[in-house]
Design an enzyme around this catalytic site. Structure first.
Site, PDB file in Angstrom:
ATOM      1  N   VAL A  86      40.658  47.368  20.486  1.00 13.40           N
ATOM      2  CA  VAL A  86      39.203  47.166  20.920  1.00 13.40           C
ATOM      3  C   VAL A  86      39.090  46.328  22.156  1.00 13.40           C
ATOM      4  O   VAL A  86      39.354  45.112  22.127  1.00 13.40           O
ATOM      5  CB  VAL A  86      38.237  47.009  19.963  1.00 13.40           C
ATOM      6  CG1 VAL A  86      36.928  46.932  20.674  1.00 13.40           C
ATOM      7  CG2 VAL A  86      38.156  47.890  18.581  1.00 13.40           C
ATOM      8  N   ARG A  94      28.679  44.728  28.712  1.00 11.87           N
ATOM      9  CA  ARG A  94      27.508  44.640  28.705  1.00 11.87           C
ATOM     10  C   ARG A  94      26.799  46.171  28.857  1.00 11.87           C
ATOM     11  O   ARG A  94      25.598  46.246  29.619  1.00 11.87           O
ATOM     12  CB  ARG A  94      26.783  43.646  29.584  1.00 11.87           C
ATOM     13  CG  ARG A  94      27.009  42.226  29.058  1.00 11.87           C
ATOM     14  CD  ARG A  94      26.676  42.018  27.685  1.00 11.87           C
ATOM     15  NE  ARG A  94      27.044  40.456  27.162  1.00 11.87           N
ATOM     16  CZ  ARG A  94      28.210  40.154  26.645  1.00 11.87           C
ATOM     17  NH1 ARG A  94      29.054  41.113  26.429  1.00 11.87           N
ATOM     18  NH2 ARG A  94      28.278  38.921  26.457  1.00 11.87           N
ATOM     19  N   ARG A  95      27.432  47.124  28.834  1.00 17.02           N
ATOM     20  CA  ARG A  95      27.044  48.616  29.126  1.00 17.02           C
ATOM     21  C   ARG A  95      26.841  49.449  28.008  1.00 17.02           C
ATOM     22  O   ARG A  95      26.736  50.671  28.077  1.00 17.02           O
ATOM     23  CB  ARG A  95      27.778  49.162  30.276  1.00 17.02           C
ATOM     24  CG  ARG A  95      27.932  48.443  31.631  1.00 17.02           C
ATOM     25  CD  ARG A  95      28.667  49.487  32.790  1.00 17.02           C
ATOM     26  NE  ARG A  95      28.742  48.500  33.696  1.00 17.02           N
ATOM     27  CZ  ARG A  95      29.234  49.195  35.035  1.00 17.02           C
ATOM     28  NH1 ARG A  95      29.341  50.478  35.037  1.00 17.02           N
ATOM     29  NH2 ARG A  95      29.283  48.424  35.940  1.00 17.02           N
ATOM     30  N   GLY A  96      27.292  48.660  26.792  1.00 19.93           N
ATOM     31  CA  GLY A  96      27.050  49.404  25.634  1.00 19.93           C
ATOM     32  C   GLY A  96      28.293  50.324  25.239  1.00 19.93           C
ATOM     33  O   GLY A  96      28.151  50.918  24.378  1.00 19.93           O
ATOM     34  N   LEU A  97      29.445  50.310  25.929  1.00 21.88           N
ATOM     35  CA  LEU A  97      30.682  51.071  25.610  1.00 21.88           C
ATOM     36  C   LEU A  97      31.169  50.654  24.120  1.00 21.88           C
ATOM     37  O   LEU A  97      31.354  51.776  23.448  1.00 21.88           O
ATOM     38  CB  LEU A  97      31.582  50.686  26.847  1.00 21.88           C
ATOM     39  CG  LEU A  97      31.134  51.033  28.196  1.00 21.88           C
ATOM     40  CD1 LEU A  97      32.368  50.841  29.073  1.00 21.88           C
ATOM     41  CD2 LEU A  97      30.658  52.377  28.264  1.00 21.88           C
ATOM     42  N   LEU A  98      31.200  49.444  23.880  1.00 18.39           N
ATOM     43  CA  LEU A  98      31.534  49.257  22.344  1.00 18.39           C
ATOM     44  C   LEU A  98      30.793  49.798  21.290  1.00 18.39           C
ATOM     45  O   LEU A  98      31.176  50.599  20.539  1.00 18.39           O
ATOM     46  CB  LEU A  98      32.021  47.697  22.277  1.00 18.39           C
ATOM     47  CG  LEU A  98      32.311  47.292  20.816  1.00 18.39           C
ATOM     48  CD1 LEU A  98      33.455  48.058  20.236  1.00 18.39           C
ATOM     49  CD2 LEU A  98      32.299  45.720  20.689  1.00 18.39           C
ATOM     50  N   TYR A 127      31.028  41.477  15.938  1.00 25.45           N
ATOM     51  CA  TYR A 127      31.178  42.630  14.843  1.00 25.45           C
ATOM     52  C   TYR A 127      30.070  42.561  13.744  1.00 25.45           C
ATOM     53  O   TYR A 127      29.711  43.378  13.130  1.00 25.45           O
ATOM     54  CB  TYR A 127      32.491  42.739  14.113  1.00 25.45           C
ATOM     55  CG  TYR A 127      33.410  43.301  15.328  1.00 25.45           C
ATOM     56  CD1 TYR A 127      33.410  44.611  15.776  1.00 25.45           C
ATOM     57  CD2 TYR A 127      34.331  42.158  15.713  1.00 25.45           C
ATOM     58  CE1 TYR A 127      34.511  44.797  16.860  1.00 25.45           C
ATOM     59  CE2 TYR A 127      35.460  42.593  16.625  1.00 25.45           C
ATOM     60  CZ  TYR A 127      35.470  43.783  17.340  1.00 25.45           C
ATOM     61  OH  TYR A 127      36.231  44.280  18.230  1.00 25.45           O
ATOM     62  N   PHE A 417      46.457  44.154  12.169  1.00 25.55           N
ATOM     63  CA  PHE A 417      46.646  45.426  12.580  1.00 25.55           C
ATOM     64  C   PHE A 417      45.804  45.539  13.772  1.00 25.55           C
ATOM     65  O   PHE A 417      44.827  44.838  14.150  1.00 25.55           O
ATOM     66  CB  PHE A 417      46.298  46.497  11.417  1.00 25.55           C
ATOM     67  CG  PHE A 417      44.821  46.423  10.658  1.00 25.55           C
ATOM     68  CD1 PHE A 417      43.791  47.069  11.174  1.00 25.55           C
ATOM     69  CD2 PHE A 417      44.715  45.470   9.731  1.00 25.55           C
ATOM     70  CE1 PHE A 417      42.461  46.716  10.591  1.00 25.55           C
ATOM     71  CE2 PHE A 417      43.581  45.320   9.072  1.00 25.55           C
ATOM     72  CZ  PHE A 417      42.342  45.794   9.650  1.00 25.55           C
TER      73      PHE A 417
END
Length: 417
Positions: A86, A94-98, A127, A417
């Protein structure tokens, strides 16, 4: 450019090089990958679900998930959605991609029937907002060998067993069965497929690290059965006065009996010229310090959260495991993502449990992330209540949760992992 102009989707094979470049950028590694390295990454990613975020045709965020099995208290294994790789490029934070990639992946995992999602968190604060909670932790010790008090004249087991040095081919034959025995006995342990054993015995190098052959040793019980395996590497450091200052770093140690665990730790601490043993990632309640005549010779050098869990199916998660006592509890589980929230009644006993949605008044209220933290038995609900992370709706409910959920040995995930 708005967030809607950035395309989040599964990558094609032709986009792997660009995805790999973005991955390396996110992890602050040199770029780009060579053709040989890309071929290795392609092999490593086989069977994975790979997402990328693309801005004007350039990959700016990466995400990978793959099937996994996770052992729960009692020895059963549940299907998990393992998440890795990730990253979001510094130019596109800070653009909401995650959030977009995680939302898509967790929804797909829920639809597939995965009970939980798992990950190893590089940074703690990220998370929890997606419903993950730290479910296991790890410790690493550095053993000062001369101080440990072991008799260097007795490097072999005194129980009638023996230690045999072996090679990678032997490990590929012996290791999988040993790991399966460990996995059946320890919550938190995840599966290792044939691909894992090939990669970790040198048949397939990883893109990030060239292979260096380690040492392998197997412990065999008096009846000849293999009960333990240790994998370690050694540096080459000597003082100006020709005194050895070498460190043995344990990469893996599987022991399915206390005798095997004792014998393998004593063995690696008895090897000539080794002054320090780094244990690698062990369970916080590992036997090692107290297997030494002087436990203070083992100094903790790392202690941290490790495996994070996100519950996707509360009923199946709670019914999959066994319990330390008999009792019942009504849980109010909050889930902002709408994947697994609700009110559930748990009726548990040492042999298993029944869990079902209910309209009864709740006794313990908690977020799905806190349920993930409690699920494998490592954390205390009483402690979380004191921290304000769970709320008792009925006095004593947190203590009942502890009586049911806690395990006699702490859950442990030996792998990254």
């Amino acid at each position: 450019m708005t967030r809607d102009d950035i395309d989040v989707r599964p990558i094609t094979d032709d986009e792997l090089a660009d995805w790999s470049r973005a991955l390396n950028t996110g992890f602050l590694r040199s770029t780009p990958d060579s053709r040989e390295t890309l071929d290795k990454r392609r092999e490593l990613a086989r069977g994975s679900r790979i997402l990328g975020a693309f801005d004007g045709g350039r990959c700016v965020a990466t995400f990978r998930s793959f099937p996994q099995e996770l052992t729960v208290p009692g020895g059963a294994a549940v299907p998990a959605d393992a998440i890795s790789n990730v990253t979001v490029s510094a130019t596109h934070r800070r653009r909401g991609l995650l959030s977009r990639m995680m939302t898509d992946d967790l929804a797909d995992a829920k639809a597939r029937g995965d009970v939980v999602a798992t990950l190893i968190a590089a940074e703690y604060p990220i998370y929890g907002r997606f419903g993950f909670g730290p479910a296991t932790s790890l410790s690493e010790w550095a053993v000062d060998v001369p101080r440990a008090g072991l008799d260097p004249r007795r490097p072999v087991p005194d129980d009638g067993g023996r230690i045999d040095l072996v090679d990678g081919e032997d490990v590929r034959k012996t290791g999988p069965e040993l790991h399966e025995r460990l996995r059946a006995s320890r919550p938190g342990v995840i599966d290792r497929d044939g691909f894992w054993w090939r990669r970790n015995t040198g048949l397939l190098e990883t893109p990030e690290e060239p292979w260096k052959e380690p040492f392998y040793a197997v412990y065999r019980a008096p009846n000849g059965e293999a009960e333990g395996l240790i994998v370690y590497s050694v540096d080459d450091k000597w003082s100006d006065t020709k005194q050895p200052h070498n460190t043995a770093t344990v990469r893996d140690l599987i022991a399915v009996t206390p005798a095997a665990e004792r014998a393998l730790w004593h063995y690696v601490c008895s090897v000539d010229w080794i002054a320090t043993v780094r244990t690698g990632h062990r369970a916080p309640d590992d036997l090692l310090p107290h297997l030494l005549p002087d436990p203070r010779a083992a100094r903790v050098v790392t202690h941290a959260d490790w495996l994070w869990v996100r519950i996707l199916d509360v009923v199946r998660a709670l019914e999959a495991r066994t319990y330390a006592a008999t009792g019942s509890l009504v849980l109010e589980v909050g889930d902002a993502a709408g994947l697994s929230g609700g009110r559930y009644r748990l009726d548990a006993e040492p042999g298993g449990a029944v869990c079902a949605p209910t309209s009864e008044e709740p006794e313990l209220t908690l977020d799905v992330s806190e349920l993930g933290t409690l699920w494998l038995g490592d954390e205390s609900a009483v402690r979380l209540a004191a921290l304000g992370r769970v709320r008792e709706e009925r006095a004593g409910a947190a203590a009942i949760a502890d009586a049911l959920l806690r395990t006699s040995r702490r859950p442990w995930c030996p792998d990254i992992f």
